[in-house]
Enzyme design. Sequence first.
Site, PDB file in Angstrom:
ATOM      1  N   LEU A  63      11.027  27.472  20.210  1.00 21.56           N
ATOM      2  CA  LEU A  63      10.279  28.171  19.159  1.00 21.56           C
ATOM      3  C   LEU A  63       9.184  28.978  19.829  1.00 21.56           C
ATOM      4  CD1 LEU A  63       9.670  25.438  16.390  1.00 21.56           C
ATOM      5  CD2 LEU A  63      11.234  27.380  16.242  1.00 21.56           C
ATOM      6  N   HIS A  64       9.091  30.260  19.493  1.00 19.61           N
ATOM      7  CA  HIS A  64       8.017  31.045  20.083  1.00 19.61           C
ATOM      8  C   HIS A  64       7.523  32.188  19.211  1.00 19.61           C
ATOM      9  CE1 HIS A  64      11.283  33.852  20.899  1.00 19.61           C
ATOM     10  NE2 HIS A  64      10.364  34.772  21.158  1.00 19.61           N
ATOM     11  N   ARG A  65       8.243  32.545  18.163  1.00 19.26           N
ATOM     12  CA  ARG A  65       7.852  33.713  17.386  1.00 19.26           C
ATOM     13  C   ARG A  65       6.557  33.441  16.622  1.00 19.26           C
ATOM     14  NH1 ARG A  65      11.124  37.888  17.466  1.00 19.26           N
ATOM     15  NH2 ARG A  65      13.213  37.572  18.327  1.00 19.26           N
TER      16      ARG A  65
ATOM     17  N   ASP B 139      14.447  30.302  17.552  1.00 19.29           N
ATOM     18  CA  ASP B 139      14.111  31.559  16.876  1.00 19.29           C
ATOM     19  C   ASP B 139      14.250  32.735  17.836  1.00 19.29           C
ATOM     20  OD1 ASP B 139      11.890  31.203  18.500  1.00 19.29           O
ATOM     21  OD2 ASP B 139      10.448  31.024  16.860  1.00 19.29           O
TER      22      ASP B 139
END
Length: 366
Positions: free
Chosen positions: A199-201, A277
Amino acid sequence: MKMAPILRAFAGHHPAIPTILVHTGQHYDKDMNDRLFVDLRLPHPDINLGVGSGSHAVQTADVMRGFEPVLDTYKPSCVLVVGDVNSTLACTLVGVKRGVPVVHVEAGLRSYDRGMPEEVNRVLTDQIADRLYTTERSALDNLLREGIAEERVRFVGNVMIDSLLSNREFAHPPEKTISEAGANTTLLDDPCGYAVVTLHRPSNVDQEETLRPLLAVLREVSEKLPLVFALHPRTRANIERFALNDLVASERIVLLPPQGYLEMLGLMSGAKLVLTDSGGLQEETTALGIPCLTIRENTERPITVEHGTNTMVGSDRAAILNGVDEILAGGGKCGRIPEFWDGQAAERIAADLAEWLIARHLQTRK
């Protein structure tokens, strides 16, 4: 990951296509940057602008200021940009304003979500670039709807898959990656297998009211099968900032620092499923035949849903859990490899670009 196969194809073309590799420094974390150059067998950049972090406006402006003198010094035949990051748009703007032809690799992808900074970068870059190379045929329809002439577009395939196929034999075994991080490898022996998570957005991790329920549902997923969670620096910082460590503190969740390309390739190759994501992981899981649940409401890579192994689940708890249950029950998408995702996209780019540049040169001499 996109530039490595292109540079190899340019060097292997007859005659070779000379290049100057410019690294803007937009991605500056040592673990996520230096290791990629080593893993992908990329040469050290000829020029590193060292831009670093900043707001979108500051970062874009800094890249533009740093890149303009490069064009003045080297006077290239064209500027080739890849993807949809701020550096892509910034270098495109400089090239166009300096009268240098711009080539965009991975053109025409659209999520139709203008709230995503990457979408803005994609749309603007494609509008003003001179040569557009697409990864899937549907991208041409997107470009035609935006008034871009078809003669500017060539369908060549996906250079990300070039990288994956050329590096798969070098992928690190999951056991090695996890043990080197000091975690217990016995989780990999779970009868259900394991899932990889990234997850990074900003839309997922920058607000507590979004990140907390996502981590909570991942905790629930970990009760079904263990999770190997590669933490992006942004995500780790926000987990700390919002005091959410308890949600990921579990014997069923392995937290890893940012991983190199070969480590992630090995982890994905051995996984039962991937929750992410990331746009790139949507493509890579399709190429690997690994079921992917994408924690976003939309995707600019629809072919991974239509042909591949990707399912969009958004941030909906029920959709995520149902998707996991379906895969564990033997369901999930088997998918098929999309057209031209065959490891030869970069060679097609090199062949077309050489012909195009020669034609432009001859035209200017008339």
